[in-house]
Structures are given as structure tokens and as C-alpha cells.
Design a protein around this motif. Structure first.
Motif, PDB file in Angstrom:
ATOM      1  N   LEU A   1      47.104  -4.366 -14.211  1.00  0.00           N
ATOM      2  CA  LEU A   1      45.926  -4.964 -12.835  1.00  0.00           C
ATOM      3  C   LEU A   1      45.818  -6.606 -13.143  1.00  0.00           C
ATOM      4  CD1 LEU A   1      43.825  -4.091 -11.775  1.00  0.00           C
ATOM      5  CD2 LEU A   1      42.346  -3.682 -13.623  1.00  0.00           C
ATOM      6  N   PHE A   2      45.968  -6.957 -14.672  1.00  0.00           N
ATOM      7  CA  PHE A   2      45.588  -8.919 -13.885  1.00  0.00           C
ATOM      8  C   PHE A   2      46.714  -9.975 -13.422  1.00  0.00           C
ATOM      9  CE2 PHE A   2      46.416 -12.767 -15.850  1.00  0.00           C
ATOM     10  CZ  PHE A   2      45.972 -13.789 -16.177  1.00  0.00           C
ATOM     11  N   TYR A   3      48.002  -8.818 -13.520  1.00  0.00           N
ATOM     12  CA  TYR A   3      48.942  -9.673 -13.213  1.00  0.00           C
ATOM     13  C   TYR A   3      48.709  -9.390 -11.294  1.00  0.00           C
ATOM     14  CZ  TYR A   3      51.525 -10.571 -17.888  1.00  0.00           C
ATOM     15  OH  TYR A   3      52.199 -10.656 -19.046  1.00  0.00           O
ATOM     16  N   SER A   4      48.532  -8.339 -11.304  1.00  0.00           N
ATOM     17  CA  SER A   4      47.897  -7.956  -9.467  1.00  0.00           C
ATOM     18  C   SER A   4      47.180  -9.007  -9.185  1.00  0.00           C
ATOM     19  CB  SER A   4      47.718  -6.853  -9.261  1.00  0.00           C
ATOM     20  OG  SER A   4      46.379  -6.415  -9.957  1.00  0.00           O
ATOM     21  N   PHE A   5      46.669  -9.741  -9.934  1.00  0.00           N
ATOM     22  CA  PHE A   5      46.115 -10.971  -9.113  1.00  0.00           C
ATOM     23  C   PHE A   5      46.777 -12.195  -9.223  1.00  0.00           C
ATOM     24  CE2 PHE A   5      42.683  -7.343 -10.324  1.00  0.00           C
ATOM     25  CZ  PHE A   5      42.246  -7.380  -8.514  1.00  0.00           C
ATOM     26  N   THR A   6      47.801 -12.522  -9.261  1.00  0.00           N
ATOM     27  CA  THR A   6      48.352 -13.921  -9.285  1.00  0.00           C
ATOM     28  C   THR A   6      49.691 -13.657  -9.398  1.00  0.00           C
ATOM     29  OG1 THR A   6      49.737 -12.525 -11.826  1.00  0.00           O
ATOM     30  CG2 THR A   6      47.281 -13.525 -12.375  1.00  0.00           C
TER      31      THR A   6
ATOM     32  N   VAL B   1      45.702 -15.388  -8.237  1.00  0.00           N
ATOM     33  CA  VAL B   1      45.664 -15.832  -6.398  1.00  0.00           C
ATOM     34  C   VAL B   1      44.849 -14.714  -6.172  1.00  0.00           C
ATOM     35  CG1 VAL B   1      47.874 -16.990  -6.473  1.00  0.00           C
ATOM     36  CG2 VAL B   1      47.000 -14.654  -6.490  1.00  0.00           C
ATOM     37  N   GLY B   2      43.676 -14.459  -6.766  1.00  0.00           N
ATOM     38  CA  GLY B   2      42.976 -13.431  -6.071  1.00  0.00           C
ATOM     39  C   GLY B   2      43.321 -12.400  -5.415  1.00  0.00           C
ATOM     40  N   PHE B   3      43.032 -11.714  -4.563  1.00  0.00           N
ATOM     41  CA  PHE B   3      44.080 -11.130  -3.638  1.00  0.00           C
ATOM     42  C   PHE B   3      44.992 -11.557  -2.624  1.00  0.00           C
ATOM     43  CE2 PHE B   3      39.520  -9.487  -4.672  1.00  0.00           C
ATOM     44  CZ  PHE B   3      39.801  -8.698  -4.969  1.00  0.00           C
ATOM     45  N   LYS B   4      45.497 -12.468  -3.062  1.00  0.00           N
ATOM     46  CA  LYS B   4      47.029 -12.770  -1.565  1.00  0.00           C
ATOM     47  C   LYS B   4      47.261 -11.909  -1.935  1.00  0.00           C
ATOM     48  CE  LYS B   4      49.803 -16.743  -1.592  1.00  0.00           C
ATOM     49  NZ  LYS B   4      50.605 -17.628  -1.832  1.00  0.00           N
ATOM     50  N   ASN B   5      48.277 -11.249  -3.371  1.00  0.00           N
ATOM     51  CA  ASN B   5      49.256  -9.955  -3.087  1.00  0.00           C
ATOM     52  C   ASN B   5      49.133  -9.063  -2.166  1.00  0.00           C
ATOM     53  OD1 ASN B   5      50.948 -11.366  -5.002  1.00  0.00           O
ATOM     54  ND2 ASN B   5      49.753 -10.986  -6.635  1.00  0.00           N
ATOM     55  N   PHE B   6      47.640  -8.861  -2.538  1.00  0.00           N
ATOM     56  CA  PHE B   6      46.865  -7.411  -1.994  1.00  0.00           C
ATOM     57  C   PHE B   6      47.321  -8.004   0.025  1.00  0.00           C
ATOM     58  CE2 PHE B   6      45.649  -6.778  -5.872  1.00  0.00           C
ATOM     59  CZ  PHE B   6      45.567  -5.100  -6.088  1.00  0.00           C
ATOM     60  N   THR B   7      46.855  -8.966   0.313  1.00  0.00           N
ATOM     61  CA  THR B   7      46.387  -9.399   1.713  1.00  0.00           C
ATOM     62  C   THR B   7      48.454  -9.551   2.321  1.00  0.00           C
ATOM     63  OG1 THR B   7      44.449 -10.699   0.733  1.00  0.00           O
ATOM     64  CG2 THR B   7      45.497 -10.882   3.722  1.00  0.00           C
ATOM     65  N   GLU B   8      48.893  -9.979   1.657  1.00  0.00           N
ATOM     66  CA  GLU B   8      50.382 -10.061   2.054  1.00  0.00           C
ATOM     67  C   GLU B   8      51.209  -9.300   1.923  1.00  0.00           C
ATOM     68  OE1 GLU B   8      52.577 -12.809  -0.197  1.00  0.00           O
ATOM     69  OE2 GLU B   8      51.497 -14.741   0.133  1.00  0.00           O
TER      70      GLU B   8
ATOM     71  N   GLY C   1      53.801 -10.108  -9.900  1.00  0.00           N
ATOM     72  CA  GLY C   1      52.401 -10.393  -9.618  1.00  0.00           C
ATOM     73  C   GLY C   1      52.235  -9.386  -7.660  1.00  0.00           C
ATOM     74  N   TYR C   2      52.648  -9.274  -7.832  1.00  0.00           N
ATOM     75  CA  TYR C   2      53.199  -9.205  -6.304  1.00  0.00           C
ATOM     76  C   TYR C   2      53.879  -7.360  -6.778  1.00  0.00           C
ATOM     77  CZ  TYR C   2      54.508  -8.975  -0.761  1.00  0.00           C
ATOM     78  OH  TYR C   2      54.316  -8.356   0.326  1.00  0.00           O
ATOM     79  N   ALA C   3      54.552  -6.828  -7.151  1.00  0.00           N
ATOM     80  CA  ALA C   3      54.862  -5.499  -7.177  1.00  0.00           C
ATOM     81  C   ALA C   3      53.832  -4.885  -8.775  1.00  0.00           C
ATOM     82  CB  ALA C   3      55.958  -5.233  -8.371  1.00  0.00           C
ATOM     83  N   SER C   4      53.345  -5.792  -9.209  1.00  0.00           N
ATOM     84  CA  SER C   4      52.021  -4.935 -10.130  1.00  0.00           C
ATOM     85  C   SER C   4      50.937  -4.448  -8.735  1.00  0.00           C
ATOM     86  CB  SER C   4      51.277  -6.075 -11.133  1.00  0.00           C
ATOM     87  OG  SER C   4      51.895  -6.563 -12.092  1.00  0.00           O
ATOM     88  N   ALA C   5      50.628  -5.594  -7.125  1.00  0.00           N
ATOM     89  CA  ALA C   5      49.453  -5.088  -7.313  1.00  0.00           C
ATOM     90  C   ALA C   5      50.053  -3.693  -5.909  1.00  0.00           C
ATOM     91  CB  ALA C   5      49.392  -6.159  -6.041  1.00  0.00           C
ATOM     92  N   MET C   6      51.828  -3.143  -5.756  1.00  0.00           N
ATOM     93  CA  MET C   6      52.491  -2.586  -5.730  1.00  0.00           C
ATOM     94  C   MET C   6      52.134  -1.304  -5.738  1.00  0.00           C
ATOM     95  SD  MET C   6      55.555  -3.810  -3.072  1.00  0.00           S
ATOM     96  CE  MET C   6      55.937  -1.904  -3.101  1.00  0.00           C
TER      97      MET C   6
END
Length: 261
Positions: free
Chosen positions: A3-8, A19-26, A228-233
Motif C-alpha cells: 500500500l505504501f509502495y502504491s503511492f511511490t 508521488v501520491g496518487f500519480k500511479n493511480f492517475t496514470e 510502485g505502479y504494480a502495487s497500485a494495480m
């Protein structure tokens, strides 16, 4: 930590950068993300209901009083314990468009065989067909539930003149609904995490037609090192699976029957 990595922005080697919500936005603007999500929902929408229907159907057949039934039950159960890697290699041969056994059988019937795994229109149906081969696990659970249904119910139905179809529709299926609910939820969770077969057999091709969500997540994490991108996924997948599971549980009050209630 995921969860932490998903915001990095994290590539495993260097320290993660917030990077905040950048991964989710992308992700919302990532075409492959939506493609993988579509492929996964497509597979889930067809494989889960088909798995339930085929599993219950085979269990009903294997519940008949026929000589040598233990052998038949073993034969239908064996594919479910074959390792995914071995079964994937086997099905690569079976689904080969030129030399495969399935297309050879279709040709003998005068039906032109499709391209299966090399055709974007047939690649997902091919994997769904392959999934039905391993329905032996749920089938065993259905078979155990069938043998737990009281014979008194069938005897009463016979006295009332019920046909075999009416007994299945009004006795067998309602008594199986708790087991169907269990297998449906387990099947949904498994299908949303569908990875091994697609990774071995197609690597997401052709034309990303078998790029399932878990495969795309894996590629981002361990091929592109976008951890980080994969963690958001992963957390989006968790939210989807949790939502669908809760939805099924909520709807179960309308169609699941528990004896004694």
C-alpha cells in the motif's frame, strides 16, 4: 508495504520516492490497464458460470449407481491435480492450429478448425475451454454435497409423481446452492488472478488478447521494474475482488438455501 509502495515511484533498486496518487492517475489513462481488465472480466464472465454448470453436470453423472463408478470419478478428477505448467504444455499441443488434436478431430467432422491461441478472437475462448478440463476439483465438492442430500426428499417427490428434471430443479439444485456459492466465489477469486497458463502459453498475445490483469501486473513489477505502479494495480485488483465477492454474498440471500432455515 505494498500500500505504501502504491503511492511511490519504486524500481526495487533505488529508494522509493513519494508521488501520491500519480500511479493511480496514470493507470486510468493506461490503455493496457483497461485492456487487461477487459480480458480478465471476459474470462471471469464465461469461465465461472461454465465451470459451475459443467461441474454440477459431471457430479450428477458421477453420482449415478453404475458399475465401475470409482474409476470414472478418478478419471474426471485427475486433470485437476496435474500441475499448471504440465497441463499448459499439453494444451499447447492440443490447440495447435496445424498439428493439434482438436483441429484434427474438427477436420474429420468437416469443420475448419480455428486458430485458437494464435487468433485474437479465439485465444480467450481457448483458455476458457482449457479451464473446463480442470473442473474436477469443484466437481468432487459437488459430488460430496449430492451424497449428503436426504433420500427422503427424492422418495417424497417420486410419490408425488415428479419427473427426473423436476427433482433436479426443485430438490437437487436448491440443496446444492451453498456449495455452488462457495465454488463460485473461489472460482471468481481464481479467475481474477489468472496468470500461469497465460504466462506460459501466450505471454499476453496475440495482440494483447490474453494480457490478463495479473500478467500485466507481473510485467510491470518484474519486467519493467515499476514496482510502485504494480502495487497500485494490486490494490485496485483487491478492491475489485472484494466488491464482487461482497456483491455475491449480498445476493446469496435470494438464491442460496440452507437446510433448516
Amino acid at each position: 508495504m505494498s500500500l505504501f509502495y502504491s503511492f511511490t515511484d519504486y524500481d526495487i533498486i533505488q529508494k522509493p520516492t513519494w508521488v501520491g496518487f500519480k500511479n493511480f492517475t496514470e493507470l486510468m489513462h493506461d490503455e493496457l490497464f483497461w485492456k487487461s481488465l477487459y480480458n480478465t472480466f471476459y474470462y471471469t464472465l464465461f469461465s465461472c458460470p461454465l465451470g459451475v454448470v459443467v461441474g454440477v453436470g459431471i457430479a450428477l453423472l458421477l453420482n449415478l449407481k453404475v458399475k465401475g463408478m470409482a474409476i470414472y470419478r478418478t478419471i474426471f478428477y485427475l486433470p485437476s491435480i496435474v500441475p499448471f505448467v504440465a497441463s499448459s504444455i499439453l494444451w499447447l499441443w492440443l490447440l495447435d492450429p496445424q498439428f493439434g488434436v482438436i483441429n484434427a478431430l474438427l477436420e474429420n467432422l468437416g469443420i475448419p478448425g480455428p486458430g485458437w491461441l494464435v487468433d485474437p478472437q479465439w485465444s480467450k475462448p481457448a483458455l476458457i475451454l482449457m479451464g473446463l478440463w480442470g473442473v474436477g476439483g469443484p466437481m468432487i465438492i459437488y459430488l460430496a454435497a449430492l451424497q449428503d442430500i436426504p433420500n427422503d426428499l427424492y422418495e417424497s417427490a417420486d410419490i408425488d409423481g415428479a419427473t427426473w428434471w423436476q427433482k433436479i430443479l426443485f430438490i437437487t439444485i436448491p440443496m446444492l446452492t451453498p456449495v455452488i456459492l462457495f465454488n463460485l466465489i473461489m472460482g471468481l477469486i481464481g479467475s481474477f488472478q489468472y496468470f500461469t497458463q497465460a504466462y506460459i502459453m501466450t505471454r499476453g498475445g496475440p495482440n494483447d488478447s490474453t494480457l490478463f490483469y495479473a500478467l500485466y501486473l507481473y510485467n510491470n513489477a518484474f519486467s519493467y521494474f515499476h514496482m510502485g505502479y504494480a502495487s497500485a494495480m494490486a490494490w485496485i485488483l483487491f478492491a475489485i475482488v472484494m466488491s464482487v465477492t461482497l456483491l455475491i454474498f449480498k445476493s446469496s440471500a435470494r438464491w442460496v438455501y440452507y437446510g433448516g432455515e
